[in-house]
Design a protein around this motif. Structure first.
Motif, PDB file in Angstrom:
ATOM      1  N   UNK A 101       0.800  -1.232   0.000  1.00 34.26           N
ATOM      2  CA  UNK A 101       0.000   0.000   0.000  1.00 34.26           C
ATOM      3  C   UNK A 101       0.832   1.280   0.000  1.00 34.26           C
ATOM      4  N   UNK A 102       2.074   1.212   0.487  1.00 33.50           N
ATOM      5  CA  UNK A 102       2.889   2.430   0.517  1.00 33.50           C
ATOM      6  C   UNK A 102       3.757   2.615  -0.724  1.00 33.50           C
ATOM      7  N   UNK A 103       3.668   1.717  -1.705  1.00 34.50           N
ATOM      8  CA  UNK A 103       4.331   1.931  -2.997  1.00 34.50           C
ATOM      9  C   UNK A 103       3.686   3.129  -3.682  1.00 34.50           C
ATOM     10  N   UNK A 104       4.480   3.915  -4.404  1.00 36.54           N
ATOM     11  CA  UNK A 104       3.887   5.045  -5.122  1.00 36.54           C
ATOM     12  C   UNK A 104       3.394   4.583  -6.489  1.00 36.54           C
ATOM     13  N   UNK A 105       2.341   5.211  -6.952  1.00 38.76           N
ATOM     14  CA  UNK A 105       1.786   4.904  -8.267  1.00 38.76           C
ATOM     15  C   UNK A 105       2.848   5.154  -9.336  1.00 38.76           C
ATOM     16  N   UNK A 106       3.623   6.201  -9.156  1.00 44.06           N
ATOM     17  CA  UNK A 106       4.679   6.544 -10.111  1.00 44.06           C
ATOM     18  C   UNK A 106       5.698   5.419 -10.249  1.00 44.06           C
ATOM     19  N   UNK A 107       6.178   4.876  -9.136  1.00 46.00           N
ATOM     20  CA  UNK A 107       7.160   3.792  -9.195  1.00 46.00           C
ATOM     21  C   UNK A 107       6.569   2.536  -9.826  1.00 46.00           C
ATOM     22  N   UNK A 108       5.330   2.224  -9.472  1.00 44.20           N
ATOM     23  CA  UNK A 108       4.691   1.055 -10.074  1.00 44.20           C
ATOM     24  C   UNK A 108       4.516   1.245 -11.575  1.00 44.20           C
ATOM     25  N   UNK A 109       4.126   2.452 -11.981  1.00 44.62           N
ATOM     26  CA  UNK A 109       3.942   2.738 -13.406  1.00 44.62           C
ATOM     27  C   UNK A 109       5.265   2.637 -14.158  1.00 44.62           C
ATOM     28  N   UNK A 110       6.314   3.233 -13.613  1.00 45.84           N
ATOM     29  CA  UNK A 110       7.624   3.197 -14.279  1.00 45.84           C
ATOM     30  C   UNK A 110       8.131   1.767 -14.440  1.00 45.84           C
ATOM     31  N   UNK A 111       7.839   0.922 -13.470  1.00 41.94           N
ATOM     32  CA  UNK A 111       8.359  -0.441 -13.491  1.00 41.94           C
ATOM     33  C   UNK A 111       7.468  -1.439 -14.226  1.00 41.94           C
ATOM     34  N   UNK A 112       6.143  -1.233 -14.190  1.00 37.90           N
ATOM     35  CA  UNK A 112       5.239  -2.276 -14.663  1.00 37.90           C
ATOM     36  C   UNK A 112       4.174  -1.808 -15.653  1.00 37.90           C
ATOM     37  N   UNK A 117      -0.422   2.066 -19.696  1.00 41.98           N
ATOM     38  CA  UNK A 117      -1.376   1.953 -18.596  1.00 41.98           C
ATOM     39  C   UNK A 117      -0.765   1.151 -17.457  1.00 41.98           C
ATOM     40  N   UNK A 118      -1.182   1.465 -16.253  1.00 41.32           N
ATOM     41  CA  UNK A 118      -0.871   0.613 -15.114  1.00 41.32           C
ATOM     42  C   UNK A 118      -2.104  -0.266 -14.915  1.00 41.32           C
ATOM     43  N   UNK A 119      -1.961  -1.552 -15.165  1.00 39.94           N
ATOM     44  CA  UNK A 119      -3.099  -2.464 -15.080  1.00 39.94           C
ATOM     45  C   UNK A 119      -3.217  -2.989 -13.660  1.00 39.94           C
ATOM     46  N   UNK A 120      -4.365  -2.711 -13.041  1.00 44.26           N
ATOM     47  CA  UNK A 120      -4.656  -3.165 -11.683  1.00 44.26           C
ATOM     48  C   UNK A 120      -5.808  -4.161 -11.767  1.00 44.26           C
ATOM     49  N   UNK A 121      -5.517  -5.416 -11.451  1.00 40.17           N
ATOM     50  CA  UNK A 121      -6.558  -6.442 -11.402  1.00 40.17           C
ATOM     51  C   UNK A 121      -7.098  -6.474  -9.979  1.00 40.17           C
ATOM     52  N   UNK A 122      -8.393  -6.699  -9.852  1.00 39.76           N
ATOM     53  CA  UNK A 122      -8.989  -6.743  -8.524  1.00 39.76           C
ATOM     54  C   UNK A 122      -9.910  -7.948  -8.418  1.00 39.76           C
ATOM     55  N   UNK A 123     -10.011  -8.490  -7.216  1.00 43.03           N
ATOM     56  CA  UNK A 123     -10.776  -9.703  -6.982  1.00 43.03           C
ATOM     57  C   UNK A 123     -11.369  -9.688  -5.577  1.00 43.03           C
ATOM     58  N   UNK A 124     -12.400 -10.501  -5.368  1.00 44.09           N
ATOM     59  CA  UNK A 124     -12.996 -10.639  -4.042  1.00 44.09           C
ATOM     60  C   UNK A 124     -12.342 -11.753  -3.247  1.00 44.09           C
ATOM     61  N   UNK A 125     -11.550 -12.602  -3.919  1.00 42.81           N
ATOM     62  CA  UNK A 125     -10.820 -13.675  -3.261  1.00 42.81           C
ATOM     63  C   UNK A 125      -9.366 -13.625  -3.704  1.00 42.81           C
ATOM     64  N   UNK A 126      -8.492 -14.201  -2.900  1.00 41.19           N
ATOM     65  CA  UNK A 126      -7.062 -14.234  -3.243  1.00 41.19           C
ATOM     66  C   UNK A 126      -6.884 -15.040  -4.524  1.00 41.19           C
ATOM     67  N   UNK A 127      -6.252 -14.462  -5.497  1.00 39.12           N
ATOM     68  CA  UNK A 127      -6.109 -15.118  -6.789  1.00 39.12           C
ATOM     69  C   UNK A 127      -4.668 -15.543  -7.075  1.00 39.12           C
ATOM     70  N   UNK A 128      -3.703 -14.697  -6.756  1.00 40.38           N
ATOM     71  CA  UNK A 128      -2.287 -14.981  -7.002  1.00 40.38           C
ATOM     72  C   UNK A 128      -1.494 -14.558  -5.790  1.00 40.38           C
ATOM     73  N   UNK A 129      -0.257 -15.026  -5.748  1.00 39.16           N
ATOM     74  CA  UNK A 129       0.701 -14.575  -4.753  1.00 39.16           C
ATOM     75  C   UNK A 129       0.326 -14.900  -3.399  1.00 39.16           C
TER      76      UNK A 129
END
Length: 129
Positions: A101-112, A117-129
């Protein structure tokens, strides 16, 4: 000098810099801190994708300030989905990992970022990791 007290004369001889160097280093450090404190006004396009039985959003592209923490993205997503704080929500970047949660959007965007676009997948149950 009292016995057992440190010898002050040896301390100054051991310093690897001169007083002029300290002021230059301090100025550089203050400039670096000022740069770090400035908020990045640029925006990042975030694309939300539902995973599993999570509800699909009507609009899935949003521009978010790059200097925001990922926690702000999570809060925004909860608001858009009208989910309470206790409702389960799992977020992932590029179907691969869940960012802190404390990662910055900028760092995530630059890296991934994918195709701008910065693709954010969301789920109601744990899916990965």
């Amino acid at each position: 000098m009292a016995s057992g007290s440190p010898d002050d004369s040896g301390r100054q001889a051991a310093l690897p810099w001169t007083p002029g160097d300290v002021s230059e280093s301090a100025t550089e450090a203050l400039q670096a801190l000022d740069t770090y404190k400035k908020k990045d006004p640029s925006k990042v396009v975030v694309r939300f994708k539902a995973v599993g039985n999570a509800p699909i959003m009507r609009q899935n592209f949003y521009k978010i300030t790059a200097s925001n923490r990922f926690q702000a993205v999570i809060q925004f997503l909860r608001k858009e989905l009208a989910w309470k704080a206790g409702d389960p929500l799992f977020t992932y970047i590029n179907l691969a990992f869940s960012p802190a949660p404390d990662d910055t959007v900028s760092n995530l965007y630059k890296s991934f970022a994918t195709e701008g676009h910065l693709i954010v997948n969301y789920s109601t149950t744990a899916a990965w990791g």
